[in-house]
Write a protein that holds these residues in place. Structure first.
Motif, PDB file in Angstrom:
ATOM      1  N   GLY A   7     -34.479  13.205 -15.618  1.00 24.92           N
ATOM      2  CA  GLY A   7     -33.425  12.042 -16.258  1.00 24.92           C
ATOM      3  C   GLY A   7     -32.582  11.762 -16.810  1.00 24.92           C
ATOM      4  O   GLY A   7     -31.354  11.235 -17.364  1.00 24.92           O
ATOM      5  N   TYR A   8     -32.091  13.060 -17.737  1.00 32.42           N
ATOM      6  CA  TYR A   8     -31.545  13.067 -19.059  1.00 32.42           C
ATOM      7  C   TYR A   8     -29.791  13.220 -18.239  1.00 32.42           C
ATOM      8  O   TYR A   8     -29.064  12.813 -18.759  1.00 32.42           O
ATOM      9  CB  TYR A   8     -31.929  13.534 -20.065  1.00 32.42           C
ATOM     10  CG  TYR A   8     -30.368  13.546 -20.985  1.00 32.42           C
ATOM     11  CD1 TYR A   8     -30.998  12.202 -21.985  1.00 32.42           C
ATOM     12  CD2 TYR A   8     -29.978  14.400 -21.877  1.00 32.42           C
ATOM     13  CE1 TYR A   8     -29.713  12.623 -23.654  1.00 32.42           C
ATOM     14  CE2 TYR A   8     -29.474  14.707 -22.499  1.00 32.42           C
ATOM     15  CZ  TYR A   8     -29.213  13.642 -23.260  1.00 32.42           C
ATOM     16  OH  TYR A   8     -27.666  13.355 -24.207  1.00 32.42           O
ATOM     17  N   TYR A   9     -30.343  14.447 -17.476  1.00 36.06           N
ATOM     18  CA  TYR A   9     -28.625  14.530 -17.043  1.00 36.06           C
ATOM     19  C   TYR A   9     -28.455  14.044 -16.075  1.00 36.06           C
ATOM     20  O   TYR A   9     -27.063  14.565 -15.096  1.00 36.06           O
ATOM     21  CB  TYR A   9     -28.831  16.351 -17.082  1.00 36.06           C
ATOM     22  CG  TYR A   9     -28.282  16.917 -18.117  1.00 36.06           C
ATOM     23  CD1 TYR A   9     -27.670  16.521 -18.733  1.00 36.06           C
ATOM     24  CD2 TYR A   9     -29.744  17.626 -18.884  1.00 36.06           C
ATOM     25  CE1 TYR A   9     -27.046  17.575 -19.998  1.00 36.06           C
ATOM     26  CE2 TYR A   9     -29.375  18.149 -20.094  1.00 36.06           C
ATOM     27  CZ  TYR A   9     -27.792  18.118 -20.671  1.00 36.06           C
ATOM     28  OH  TYR A   9     -28.100  18.585 -21.702  1.00 36.06           O
ATOM     29  N   VAL A  26     -39.469  17.016 -16.122  1.00 32.61           N
ATOM     30  CA  VAL A  26     -38.719  15.894 -15.697  1.00 32.61           C
ATOM     31  C   VAL A  26     -38.009  15.097 -16.671  1.00 32.61           C
ATOM     32  O   VAL A  26     -36.991  13.889 -16.102  1.00 32.61           O
ATOM     33  CB  VAL A  26     -39.859  15.088 -15.249  1.00 32.61           C
ATOM     34  CG1 VAL A  26     -39.821  13.364 -15.716  1.00 32.61           C
ATOM     35  CG2 VAL A  26     -41.215  16.309 -14.252  1.00 32.61           C
ATOM     36  N   TYR A  27     -37.966  15.434 -18.180  1.00 34.33           N
ATOM     37  CA  TYR A  27     -36.753  14.616 -18.925  1.00 34.33           C
ATOM     38  C   TYR A  27     -35.518  15.053 -18.692  1.00 34.33           C
ATOM     39  O   TYR A  27     -34.524  14.414 -19.071  1.00 34.33           O
ATOM     40  CB  TYR A  27     -37.647  14.909 -20.118  1.00 34.33           C
ATOM     41  CG  TYR A  27     -36.968  14.873 -21.383  1.00 34.33           C
ATOM     42  CD1 TYR A  27     -37.010  13.226 -22.242  1.00 34.33           C
ATOM     43  CD2 TYR A  27     -35.801  15.609 -21.784  1.00 34.33           C
ATOM     44  CE1 TYR A  27     -36.038  12.846 -22.457  1.00 34.33           C
ATOM     45  CE2 TYR A  27     -35.173  15.230 -23.099  1.00 34.33           C
ATOM     46  CZ  TYR A  27     -34.707  13.744 -23.372  1.00 34.33           C
ATOM     47  OH  TYR A  27     -34.213  12.763 -24.130  1.00 34.33           O
ATOM     48  N   LEU A  28     -35.323  16.384 -18.823  1.00 33.65           N
ATOM     49  CA  LEU A  28     -33.836  16.505 -18.592  1.00 33.65           C
ATOM     50  C   LEU A  28     -33.836  16.451 -17.428  1.00 33.65           C
ATOM     51  O   LEU A  28     -32.558  16.063 -18.031  1.00 33.65           O
ATOM     52  CB  LEU A  28     -34.010  18.513 -18.332  1.00 33.65           C
ATOM     53  CG  LEU A  28     -34.379  19.362 -20.043  1.00 33.65           C
ATOM     54  CD1 LEU A  28     -34.489  20.380 -20.065  1.00 33.65           C
ATOM     55  CD2 LEU A  28     -33.331  18.817 -20.914  1.00 33.65           C
ATOM     56  N   VAL A  79     -43.478  18.762 -19.113  1.00 30.62           N
ATOM     57  CA  VAL A  79     -43.051  17.858 -18.933  1.00 30.62           C
ATOM     58  C   VAL A  79     -41.114  17.758 -19.207  1.00 30.62           C
ATOM     59  O   VAL A  79     -40.386  16.759 -18.943  1.00 30.62           O
ATOM     60  CB  VAL A  79     -43.491  16.487 -19.860  1.00 30.62           C
ATOM     61  CG1 VAL A  79     -42.548  15.254 -19.961  1.00 30.62           C
ATOM     62  CG2 VAL A  79     -45.382  16.203 -19.620  1.00 30.62           C
ATOM     63  N   LEU A  80     -40.833  18.670 -20.179  1.00 29.91           N
ATOM     64  CA  LEU A  80     -39.296  18.589 -19.987  1.00 29.91           C
ATOM     65  C   LEU A  80     -38.412  19.131 -18.947  1.00 29.91           C
ATOM     66  O   LEU A  80     -37.247  17.863 -19.016  1.00 29.91           O
ATOM     67  CB  LEU A  80     -39.818  20.457 -21.223  1.00 29.91           C
ATOM     68  CG  LEU A  80     -38.022  20.225 -20.999  1.00 29.91           C
ATOM     69  CD1 LEU A  80     -37.498  19.553 -22.510  1.00 29.91           C
ATOM     70  CD2 LEU A  80     -37.840  21.814 -21.932  1.00 29.91           C
ATOM     71  N   VAL A  98     -45.756  19.977 -22.930  1.00 30.47           N
ATOM     72  CA  VAL A  98     -44.524  20.167 -22.718  1.00 30.47           C
ATOM     73  C   VAL A  98     -43.547  20.796 -22.342  1.00 30.47           C
ATOM     74  O   VAL A  98     -42.448  19.861 -21.934  1.00 30.47           O
ATOM     75  CB  VAL A  98     -43.678  20.301 -24.481  1.00 30.47           C
ATOM     76  CG1 VAL A  98     -42.357  20.136 -25.033  1.00 30.47           C
ATOM     77  CG2 VAL A  98     -44.603  18.840 -25.192  1.00 30.47           C
TER      78      VAL A  98
END
Length: 812
Positions: A46-48, A42-44, A39-40, A36
């Motif tokens: 993309g989110y921001y 990369v997720y953050l 991957v976090l 996690v």
């Protein structure tokens, strides 16, 4: 009530399997958390809406930190290992450093010669005086003549310093030829100061000191002779390129001169062109020595090198200053003396497959070595990957296959070798060779003059297929040059290849003549050797190029103390022998008469043969006892080189491999005579000689050069003939090749005869179509040749039994 501790007692053992299960659960949760966490970002991002480069930058930081940590751990483990294994590591280091010690320490057969160094040190000032004179009086004029930019060059200072060249070891080879002394000298140079001035460009430069010069110099003392100074010549050469490091002064100004470049490598190339195999420096110590044989002996053989593959090479192409390992683009460089080969490079591969083949000529055994270096191909500078054994790198090995090929003096197995070579496959452009061609370039005469009736400065270019080599020297200001040079070529199929010879002026633009010889002619010659004058095309009418010939006279006088081979009653009764001698040289065999029951026979017989002066030939003397069933061998051998060097030998030779016996021989190597008074003296002397076999000694060698004809008659059917010429002298005959259909055939062939008395003998030349229909003939009494200047007849001669215009061009 039950005791509360009762049920708890058996529960204790059941708790142990519960703990591993809990640990596994925690480990699984931790692994999930790390995933996690990975991957976090990369997720953050993309989110921001952040750039992916920030993520990559973070990963790079993490990778760098992890790489640094692993390196620290590796160094720590290495230090701990060294501490625990200090004794073994120290021992290994000592043995590894042993190769850097002097040769006399590593190899017991290499002797320390401090006494010789003391002699050199004492004589060093006088050596300096000699070298100064050599530089100023010989080398400087040659340099000034070599370039228009160096016409004002002079050596202003020559100082070899106080430290002499040091010999750190000497090895004597005693297992080789007993007729020579072979030494290997391990040299190390001292301080040198040589200053050069070129006034035209107002510059000065020099050598302040030789920081490093060391190598193995081979010195050969041969032939050994039975007279002062005991050695006929000194030959020296480096088996491999010596190492040189020079401290230059004023080099910047020197490099400003147009057309001039100078460096350590340039100087080493100059040294290699004269002193590294196959180049040799030969200094004759006696007169009439055949220096060309010593300077360019026949090779010992050929080594065929198959460069197959390598594995586990070091990765030299790294990214981000070594943080990320890459690969390499390896290629190999192979050296044997001055012969250098470079393989193709393989992209991005630590286990490359080359599958290439090279062939090298071996001149010295023992001594020559194969050096292999592996490099990584880079755009800027190639990284070094290792030596043949891949020392000085963490890992890597090279797979080689080596074949030793001996040289044969006959063409019996040529077809077999060519067929075998056709089955070999290699990525190299050149297919395997089937033979070696050795060309000994001796001299030329009557070359054409340059414009303005000036003497030319001839040099020679010799080509076989796509390989061209030049004579090492240009003979300045002469139309009769003497080169005494030698060349070797690899030949794929001598049945189909030619050798092309171009004689040019030193500017390479003005041709002085040319010559093409089909190598198939060599296959039909004794000992696979052509040794004659050749007419040059596109040159003067009398211009020819030549390789020396000579006459060997063998006078078999007598023998003494031969062993008795004829025994009776199982050896209980000793008998005698019925000795006779066979002499074999250059493919010719002579046999003496047999003397019955005599252990001290007297033959007093004479044999003569025309020989080339090529090195390596031997004369084999075989003594036999004539028997009804099988003749018994008694024999020995002599080297032709020793006879040529001495010119005249009158001595007893001990028989090999028998208890007793010796043979009395008189051996003569006869020089050329080109004036009538000397010839008449020879004739008078020869007539006084008497031999058992009634063979009078020859007074001369007759050379007949059959060049060309013109105006020959047509065949009976009106077609042009296929003309051949037969040359006859006193029962001995030679035939030329048959030319293609033409009334003006060109042969350009030479033949030689032994002549007893040229005043009474006649040369006959017969021309015919394919050795059938006669095309004309010619008779030349040799007394007419005696009346010619320099004993040479060279002109067109009319043919009998042909057309009025039929003529042949002969030089006799």
């Amino acid at each position: 009530m039950r005791d509360s501790r009762g049920p708890a007692a058996p529960a204790a053992p059941a708790a142990s399997p519960g703990r591993p299960a809990a640990e596994r659960a925690v480990s699984a949760l931790w692994a999930f958390g790390r995933s996690v966490a990975a991957v976090l970002p990369v997720y953050l991002a993309g989110y921001y809406g952040l750039s992916i480069s920030l993520v990559l930058f973070g990963l790079m930081l993490y990778t760098g930190w992890r790489h640094s940590r692993l390196e620290k751990e590796k160094k720590l483990k290495s230090a701990m290992y060294l501490l625990e294994n200090e004794k073994e590591f120290t021992t290994e280091t000592v043995f590894r450093a042993k190769r850097d010690l002097p040769h006399w320490v590593n190899f017991p057969e290499v002797e320390k010669v401090e006494w010789l160094n003391k002699i050199l040190q004492q004589a060093w000032p006088f050596v300096g005086q000699y070298l100064e004179k050599l530089l100023v009086e010989t080398i400087a004029p040659a340099i000034r003549a070599s370039s228009i930019h160096l016409q004002t060059l002079s050596f202003t200072k020559v100082n070899l310093g106080e430290k002499a060249v040091k010999l750190v070891g000497v090895k004597a080879h005693t297992e080789q030829d007993k007729r020579q002394v072979m030494l290997d000298l391990y040299l190390y140079a001292g301080d040198v100061e040589i200053n050069v001035e070129i006034k035209k460009y107002f510059c000065k430069a020099g050598v302040k000191g030789v920081q490093q010069l060391h190598g193995k110099l081979r010195v050969i003392l041969e032939p050994l002779i039975g007279d002062v100074p005991l050695v006929g010549a000194i030959t020296m050469f480096f088996i491999r390129r010596p190492k040189l490091d020079i401290n230059w002064t004023g080099l910047t100004n020197l490099l400003d001169i147009p057309g001039l470049a100078i460096s350590d490598t340039m100087i080493m190339d100059a040294i290699a062109s004269h002193l590294v195999l196959p180049n040799r420096l030969t200094i004759p110590l006696v007169a009439d020595l055949l220096v060309a044989q010593l300077r360019s002996p026949l090779p010992r053989g050929v080594v065929r090198i198959h460069l197959l593959e390598a594995e586990n090479l070091t990765a030299k192409d790294t990214v981000i200053k070594g943080l990320i390992d890459g690969k390499s683009d390896p290629y190999a460089v192979l050296r044997v003396g001055t012969q250098i080969f470079t393989s193709h490079h393989v992209d991005s591969n630590l286990n490359p497959q080359w599958r290439e083949m090279y062939e090298v000529i071996v001149h010295e055994v023992p001594g020559q070595e194969l050096e292999v270096e592996v490099f990584d191909k880079d755009p800027d500078q190639d990284d070094f990957l290792g030596w043949f054994s891949l020392r000085d790198v963490p890992s890597g090995s090279v797979h080689l296959r080596l074949e030793w090929l001996s040289l044969l003096s006959s063409a019996d197995r040529l077809s077999e070798v060519i067929q075998k070579n056709q089955n070999l496959t290699a990525k190299t452009a050149d297919p395997p060779s089937a033979a070696i061609l050795a060309v000994y370039l001796d001299q030329a005469y009557e070359l054409p003059m340059r414009k303005g009736n000036k003497d030319p400065s001839p040099m020679v270019q010799i080509s076989v297929q796509d390989t061209t080599k030049e004579s090492r020297q240009t003979c300045y200001g002469t139309n009769g040059p003497v080169w005494e040079d030698a060349f070797t070529f690899f030949i794929q199929d001598p049945r189909k290849q030619d050798i092309d010879i171009q004689v040019k002026d030193d500017d390479r633009s003005f041709s002085l003549g040319s010559l093409t010889i089909s190598l198939s002619r060599l296959l039909e010659s004794p000992e696979l050797t052509l040794d004659q004058w050749f007419q040059l095309e596109n040159s003067g009418s009398a211009s020819r190029i030549y390789i020396k010939i000579g006459v060997l006279r063998i006078h078999l006088v007598e023998a003494q103390n031969l062993i008795a081979k004829d025994n009776f009653m199982g050896g209980m009764v000793k008998g005698k022998s019925d000795p006779y001698v066979k002499v074999r040289v250059a493919g010719i065999t002579f046999r003496s008469h047999t003397i019955k029951e005599n252990l001290n026979p007297v033959w007093n017989e004479l044999f003569e043969v025309i020989l080339t002066q090529l090195p390596g030939q031997e004369i084999q003397f075989e003594l036999f006892d004539k028997d009804l069933d099988q003749d018994d061998f008694l024999g020995f051998k002599l080297n032709l080189r020793d006879i040529i060097s001495a010119q005249f030998i009158d001595t007893w030779y001990t028989l090999n491999d028998v208890k007793s016996g010796r043979v009395h021989l008189v051996l003569e190597w006869l020089p050329r005579v080109s004036d009538l008074p000397t010839l008449e003296q020879v004739l008078q002397y020869q007539s006084q000689q008497s031999y058992q076999n009634k063979v009078l000694p020859s007074a001369a060698v007759l050379f007949v050069y059959v060049e060309r004809a013109h105006g020959l008659p047509l065949k009976k059917n009106g077609k042009e003939p296929k003309a051949g010429a037969e040359i006859i002298l006193k029962g001995v005959s030679f035939k030329t090749k048959i030319c293609e259909r033409s009334t003006s055939p060109r042969w350009d062939e030479a033949f030689h005869f032994l002549v007893r008395d040229p005043r009474d003998e006649t040369l006959t030349v017969k021309l015919s179509h394919s050795w059938g229909q006669a095309l004309g003939s010619l008779t030349v009494p040799l007394r007419e040749v005696l009346a010619e200047p320099d004993l040479v007849l060279d002109r067109w001669l009319s043919l009998d039994g042909a057309l009025p215009e039929s003529q042949i061009l002969l030089r006799v």
